[in-house]
Design a protein around this motif. Structure first.
Motif, PDB file in Angstrom:
ATOM      1  N   ASN A   1      43.682  43.378  45.321  1.00  0.00           N
ATOM      2  CA  ASN A   1      42.263  43.500  45.665  1.00  0.00           C
ATOM      3  C   ASN A   1      41.360  43.098  44.499  1.00  0.00           C
ATOM      4  OD1 ASN A   1      42.699  44.299  48.286  1.00  0.00           O
ATOM      5  ND2 ASN A   1      42.414  46.492  47.899  1.00  0.00           N
ATOM      6  N   TRP A   2      41.903  43.134  43.279  1.00  0.00           N
ATOM      7  CA  TRP A   2      41.137  42.641  42.133  1.00  0.00           C
ATOM      8  C   TRP A   2      40.847  41.156  42.280  1.00  0.00           C
ATOM      9  CZ3 TRP A   2      39.002  45.126  37.942  1.00  0.00           C
ATOM     10  CH2 TRP A   2      39.304  46.481  37.812  1.00  0.00           C
ATOM     11  N   PHE A   3      41.780  40.425  42.904  1.00  0.00           N
ATOM     12  CA  PHE A   3      41.563  38.993  43.140  1.00  0.00           C
ATOM     13  C   PHE A   3      40.374  38.793  44.065  1.00  0.00           C
ATOM     14  CE2 PHE A   3      46.434  38.133  42.684  1.00  0.00           C
ATOM     15  CZ  PHE A   3      46.373  38.568  41.373  1.00  0.00           C
ATOM     16  N   LEU A   4      40.323  39.651  45.106  1.00  0.00           N
ATOM     17  CA  LEU A   4      39.217  39.563  46.060  1.00  0.00           C
ATOM     18  C   LEU A   4      37.900  39.916  45.378  1.00  0.00           C
ATOM     19  CD1 LEU A   4      38.323  39.106  48.992  1.00  0.00           C
ATOM     20  CD2 LEU A   4      38.733  41.542  49.408  1.00  0.00           C
ATOM     21  N   GLY A   5      37.926  40.899  44.479  1.00  0.00           N
ATOM     22  CA  GLY A   5      36.727  41.262  43.740  1.00  0.00           C
ATOM     23  C   GLY A   5      36.222  40.099  42.894  1.00  0.00           C
ATOM     24  N   TRP A   6      37.159  39.390  42.256  1.00  0.00           N
ATOM     25  CA  TRP A   6      36.779  38.202  41.463  1.00  0.00           C
ATOM     26  C   TRP A   6      36.137  37.156  42.359  1.00  0.00           C
ATOM     27  CZ3 TRP A   6      37.662  33.018  41.611  1.00  0.00           C
ATOM     28  CH2 TRP A   6      37.409  32.268  40.453  1.00  0.00           C
ATOM     29  N   LEU A   7      36.721  36.936  43.539  1.00  0.00           N
ATOM     30  CA  LEU A   7      36.202  35.935  44.471  1.00  0.00           C
ATOM     31  C   LEU A   7      34.798  36.302  44.948  1.00  0.00           C
ATOM     32  CD1 LEU A   7      36.600  33.403  46.194  1.00  0.00           C
ATOM     33  CD2 LEU A   7      37.698  34.836  47.927  1.00  0.00           C
ATOM     34  N   ILE A   8      34.570  37.575  45.244  1.00  0.00           N
ATOM     35  CA  ILE A   8      33.243  38.014  45.689  1.00  0.00           C
ATOM     36  C   ILE A   8      32.223  37.799  44.576  1.00  0.00           C
ATOM     37  CG2 ILE A   8      31.870  40.030  46.342  1.00  0.00           C
ATOM     38  CD1 ILE A   8      34.366  41.086  47.798  1.00  0.00           C
ATOM     39  N   LEU A   9      32.596  38.156  43.352  1.00  0.00           N
ATOM     40  CA  LEU A   9      31.685  37.958  42.213  1.00  0.00           C
ATOM     41  C   LEU A   9      31.390  36.478  42.014  1.00  0.00           C
ATOM     42  CD1 LEU A   9      30.123  38.940  39.753  1.00  0.00           C
ATOM     43  CD2 LEU A   9      32.282  38.931  38.457  1.00  0.00           C
ATOM     44  N   MET A  10      32.412  35.635  42.115  1.00  0.00           N
ATOM     45  CA  MET A  10      32.216  34.199  41.936  1.00  0.00           C
ATOM     46  C   MET A  10      31.336  33.632  43.036  1.00  0.00           C
ATOM     47  SD  MET A  10      32.935  31.772  39.871  1.00  0.00           S
ATOM     48  CE  MET A  10      32.230  30.124  40.021  1.00  0.00           C
ATOM     49  N   THR A  11      31.490  34.144  44.256  1.00  0.00           N
ATOM     50  CA  THR A  11      30.666  33.698  45.378  1.00  0.00           C
ATOM     51  C   THR A  11      29.202  34.062  45.154  1.00  0.00           C
ATOM     52  OG1 THR A  11      32.526  33.942  46.923  1.00  0.00           O
ATOM     53  CG2 THR A  11      30.307  33.867  47.873  1.00  0.00           C
ATOM     54  N   VAL A  12      28.959  35.292  44.695  1.00  0.00           N
ATOM     55  CA  VAL A  12      27.589  35.734  44.418  1.00  0.00           C
ATOM     56  C   VAL A  12      26.964  34.870  43.325  1.00  0.00           C
ATOM     57  CG1 VAL A  12      26.190  37.622  43.487  1.00  0.00           C
ATOM     58  CG2 VAL A  12      27.966  38.099  45.181  1.00  0.00           C
ATOM     59  N   LEU A  13      27.730  34.612  42.265  1.00  0.00           N
ATOM     60  CA  LEU A  13      27.222  33.771  41.175  1.00  0.00           C
ATOM     61  C   LEU A  13      26.933  32.353  41.668  1.00  0.00           C
ATOM     62  CD1 LEU A  13      29.568  34.902  38.251  1.00  0.00           C
ATOM     63  CD2 LEU A  13      27.137  35.414  38.516  1.00  0.00           C
ATOM     64  N   GLY A  14      27.793  31.844  42.559  1.00  0.00           N
ATOM     65  CA  GLY A  14      27.576  30.510  43.113  1.00  0.00           C
ATOM     66  C   GLY A  14      26.309  30.435  43.945  1.00  0.00           C
ATOM     67  N   ILE A  15      26.069  31.470  44.754  1.00  0.00           N
ATOM     68  CA  ILE A  15      24.860  31.507  45.576  1.00  0.00           C
ATOM     69  C   ILE A  15      23.620  31.589  44.694  1.00  0.00           C
ATOM     70  CG2 ILE A  15      23.556  32.907  47.233  1.00  0.00           C
ATOM     71  CD1 ILE A  15      26.253  33.679  48.488  1.00  0.00           C
ATOM     72  N   LEU A  16      23.675  32.427  43.663  1.00  0.00           N
ATOM     73  CA  LEU A  16      22.545  32.538  42.738  1.00  0.00           C
ATOM     74  C   LEU A  16      22.300  31.209  42.019  1.00  0.00           C
ATOM     75  CD1 LEU A  16      23.193  36.062  41.153  1.00  0.00           C
ATOM     76  CD2 LEU A  16      21.437  35.445  42.829  1.00  0.00           C
ATOM     77  N   GLY A  17      23.388  30.519  41.678  1.00  0.00           N
ATOM     78  CA  GLY A  17      23.251  29.220  41.024  1.00  0.00           C
ATOM     79  C   GLY A  17      22.583  28.198  41.925  1.00  0.00           C
ATOM     80  N   MET A  18      22.950  28.184  43.211  1.00  0.00           N
ATOM     81  CA  MET A  18      22.345  27.254  44.153  1.00  0.00           C
ATOM     82  C   MET A  18      20.874  27.582  44.387  1.00  0.00           C
ATOM     83  SD  MET A  18      24.516  24.964  44.823  1.00  0.00           S
ATOM     84  CE  MET A  18      23.722  24.128  46.203  1.00  0.00           C
ATOM     85  N   MET A  19      20.555  28.877  44.423  1.00  0.00           N
ATOM     86  CA  MET A  19      19.152  29.277  44.585  1.00  0.00           C
ATOM     87  C   MET A  19      18.332  28.826  43.382  1.00  0.00           C
ATOM     88  SD  MET A  19      19.660  33.127  46.176  1.00  0.00           S
ATOM     89  CE  MET A  19      17.925  33.536  45.974  1.00  0.00           C
ATOM     90  N   ASP A  20      18.904  28.971  42.190  1.00  0.00           N
ATOM     91  CA  ASP A  20      18.213  28.542  40.981  1.00  0.00           C
ATOM     92  C   ASP A  20      18.029  27.027  40.979  1.00  0.00           C
ATOM     93  OD1 ASP A  20      17.340  29.250  38.095  1.00  0.00           O
ATOM     94  OD2 ASP A  20      18.795  27.637  37.807  1.00  0.00           O
ATOM     95  N   PHE A  21      19.054  26.308  41.414  1.00  0.00           N
ATOM     96  CA  PHE A  21      18.985  24.847  41.495  1.00  0.00           C
ATOM     97  C   PHE A  21      17.896  24.414  42.468  1.00  0.00           C
ATOM     98  CE2 PHE A  21      21.173  20.833  43.234  1.00  0.00           C
ATOM     99  CZ  PHE A  21      20.563  20.024  42.297  1.00  0.00           C
TER     100      PHE A  21
END
Length: 205
Positions: free
Chosen positions: A107-127
């Motif tokens: 489940n730690w892998f899933l936690g990493w994926l969720i965090l990476m997804t959130v960071l990706g969305i924030l990055g696209m919003m900033d872009f």
């Protein structure tokens, strides 16, 4: 868990491709430019597809009051994004190693994926915010001042994704190799979580 740990390591390592390959690309196509002008957007800066593309784009933008293409020193993102990507790649590799030796739950892998997804969305919003500012914050002293039918200044914002008409140019905005490597890496971490969870379930029986 060994197989899932290896997949997690590989998936997170693919993020390092963003240090080599561009994340995004914007091209400007027009009759007077048989070869489109293009710029590749990396996590650490913006480069022209050809030697003089940035210079030519800045020259066109000058007439309508748009800002010059920013240098890495002019945008905090180009200093922050490499740290974030490097940190997430290192964290993912560490989780993969711990998973390989069955120290942590998948489940730690899933936690990493969720965090990476959130960071990706924030990055696209900033872009997208940058594109909006880039295309709408115009110099009032510009040589050309074009307005719509209601007298409002035209927006020259390139599309976040896809193609759009801007004056006599057609702007194309699409992900590049770095974005695809990141997507594949995130997909592998999802597979790693699923395989690891399945293995844990079999061990519990």
């Amino acid at each position: 868990m060994k197989k899932s740990g290896i997949l997690m390591i590989i998936g997170s390592a693919l993020l390092l491709g963003l240090f080599v390959f561009p994340l995004w690309n914007i091209q400007l196509e027009a009759p007077q430019y048989p070869d489109p002008l293009g710029m590749n957007i990396y996590i650490s800066g913006i480069e022209g597809e050809e030697e003089f593309d940035i210079q030519n784009i800045d020259g066109i933008n000058h007439y309508i009051g748009m800002k010059k293409i920013p240098t890495p020193a002019e945008m905090w993102e180009f200093n922050t994004f490499p740290l974030v990507i490097g940190g997430m790649a290192a964290l993912g590799a560490l989780l993969g190693i711990l998973g390989f030796f069955k120290v942590i739950h998948p489940n730690w892998f899933l936690g990493w994926l969720i965090l990476m997804t959130v960071l990706g969305i924030l990055g696209m919003m900033d872009f997208n915010n940058w594109l909006t500012d880039y295309g709408t914050d115009l110099d009032p002293k510009a040589i050309m001042k074009l307005t719509d039918s209601e007298g409002n200044p035209l927006s020259y914002k390139p599309p976040l994704l896809g193609s759009d008409k801007i004056l006599n140019f057609t702007a194309h905005s699409y992900p590049k190799a770095g974005a695809y490597l990141m997507f594949v890496g995130m997909l592998l971490t999802l597979v790693a979580w699923w395989i690891g969870k399945k293995a844990k379930g079999n061990e519990a029986r």
